[in-house]
Scaffold this motif. Structure first.
Motif, short mmCIF file in Angstrom:
data_model
loop_
_atom_site.label_atom_id
_atom_site.label_comp_id
_atom_site.label_asym_id
_atom_site.label_seq_id
_atom_site.Cartn_x
_atom_site.Cartn_y
_atom_site.Cartn_z
N ILE A 67 11.97 47.68 60.24
CA ILE A 67 12.09 46.34 60.80
C ILE A 67 13.51 45.84 60.55
O ILE A 67 14.20 46.30 59.64
N THR A 68 13.94 44.90 61.38
CA THR A 68 15.24 44.27 61.19
C THR A 68 15.13 42.82 61.63
O THR A 68 14.29 42.48 62.48
N ASP A 69 15.98 41.96 61.07
CA ASP A 69 16.00 40.56 61.48
C ASP A 69 16.72 40.43 62.80
O ASP A 69 17.84 40.92 62.97
N ASP A 70 16.10 39.72 63.73
CA ASP A 70 16.67 39.55 65.06
C ASP A 70 17.83 38.55 65.08
O ASP A 70 18.51 38.41 66.08
N SER A 71 18.03 37.83 63.96
CA SER A 71 19.11 36.84 63.90
C SER A 71 20.48 37.52 63.88
O SER A 71 21.50 36.86 64.00
N GLU A 81 20.62 45.28 58.14
CA GLU A 81 20.28 46.69 58.24
C GLU A 81 18.77 46.84 58.40
O GLU A 81 17.99 46.08 57.82
N PRO A 82 18.32 47.84 59.18
CA PRO A 82 16.88 48.08 59.29
C PRO A 82 16.27 48.42 57.92
O PRO A 82 16.89 49.08 57.09
N ILE A 83 15.07 47.95 57.69
CA ILE A 83 14.35 48.22 56.45
C ILE A 83 13.25 49.21 56.77
O ILE A 83 12.30 48.90 57.50
N GLU A 84 13.38 50.41 56.24
CA GLU A 84 12.42 51.47 56.53
C GLU A 84 11.18 51.31 55.66
O GLU A 84 11.27 51.00 54.47
N ALA A 85 10.03 51.55 56.26
CA ALA A 85 8.76 51.43 55.54
C ALA A 85 8.44 52.71 54.78
O ALA A 85 8.76 53.80 55.23
N TRP A 123 10.93 40.84 52.40
CA TRP A 123 12.19 41.55 52.59
C TRP A 123 12.94 41.01 53.79
O TRP A 123 14.18 41.01 53.83
N SER A 124 12.23 40.56 54.79
CA SER A 124 12.86 39.94 55.96
C SER A 124 12.95 38.43 55.72
O SER A 124 11.98 37.80 55.27
N SER A 125 14.09 37.84 56.05
CA SER A 125 14.25 36.40 55.87
C SER A 125 13.62 35.62 57.02
O SER A 125 13.51 34.39 56.95
N VAL A 196 12.12 51.15 65.36
CA VAL A 196 12.52 49.89 64.73
C VAL A 196 12.06 48.74 65.61
O VAL A 196 12.05 48.85 66.84
N THR A 197 11.63 47.65 64.99
CA THR A 197 11.26 46.45 65.73
C THR A 197 11.91 45.24 65.07
O THR A 197 12.09 45.22 63.84
N ALA A 198 12.30 44.28 65.88
CA ALA A 198 13.03 43.12 65.38
C ALA A 198 12.08 41.96 65.08
O ALA A 198 11.14 41.71 65.83
N ILE A 199 12.35 41.27 63.98
CA ILE A 199 11.61 40.08 63.62
C ILE A 199 12.43 38.87 64.06
O ILE A 199 13.52 38.61 63.54
N PRO A 200 11.95 38.11 65.05
CA PRO A 200 12.74 36.96 65.51
C PRO A 200 12.69 35.81 64.51
O PRO A 200 11.76 35.73 63.69
#
Length: 205
Positions: A67-71, A81-85, A123-125, A196-200
């Motif tokens: 996952i990564t932050d879409d901001s 940076e992408p956070i791998e599970a 982990w994601s803001s 990878v998918t983005a968290i908006p």
């Protein structure tokens, strides 16, 4: 002497009966935890679940290896940076709205079946668990929860969301949402997880 023994025997019997009645009465009193734990309201994905103090609608469930932050950038202007599970990420997109008063504490767990449950990541803001958005009546908030889960633990999925005024969740409202994923359908979604998918960012409307 016989009369004294009879009176003592009667006293012992009555005491045992009284003790039994007291223990029986105590067994009817629910434990403190049971009387103060969050009150759950059930529903399913794609529907608005009314948990009295808030409503929630789960719009989508996504699976990804990272996952990564879409901001885009962090507070220092550096791209996130992408956070791998260590397993797979389960991202649940949802809209939440307070119905009575402003609340700030949002917490969720992913129930994966067989008595396993996983807390939402911080982990994601951008996720609800990190951002702690202000939820006010009449102003729906859209965002996501993200859960890092070992693949072998995924047998069936449901979201348990709690919204409260503070970290004290006694008698808070809780929504239990069946995500409609199990068996072969769930296996297919895991196998087809995005790289990878983005968290908006959380958005208030």
């Amino acid at each position: 002497m016989k009369g004294l023994l009879a009176r003592r025997s009667t006293t012992i019997v009555l005491s045992l009966i009284l003790l039994g009645l007291i223990m029986g009465a105590h067994s009817l009193i629910p434990p403190t935890l049971a009387t103060s734990e969050p009150i759950g309201y059930a529903g399913g994905i794609g529907t608005t679940v009314d948990a009295r103090q808030f409503t929630i609608e789960v719009r989508d469930v996504r699976f990804a290896r990272s996952i990564t932050d879409d901001s885009g950038d962090d507070e220092f202007g550096v791209p996130s940076e992408p956070i791998e599970a260590n397993g797979v990420w389960v991202v649940v997109d949802a809209t939440i709205e307070s119905t009575r008063s402003t609340m700030r504490n949002v917490r969720a767990e992913l129930d994966t079946g067989e008595d396993y449950a996983y807390s939402g990541t911080t982990w994601s803001s951008n996720v609800f668990d990190s951002a702690s958005p202000s939820l006010s009546p009449g102003r729906p908030v859209t965002g996501a929860f993200a859960f890092e889960v070992p693949e072998e633990r995924l047998t069936e999925l449901s979201l348990r969301a709690v919204v409260s005024h503070s970290l004290d969740e006694r008698l808070a409202a809780q929504a239990d949402i069946d995500l409609g994923l199990s068996g072969a359908g769930l296996t297919d979604r895991i196998d087809g997880a995005d790289d990878v998918t983005a968290i908006p960012p959380i958005e208030t409307h």
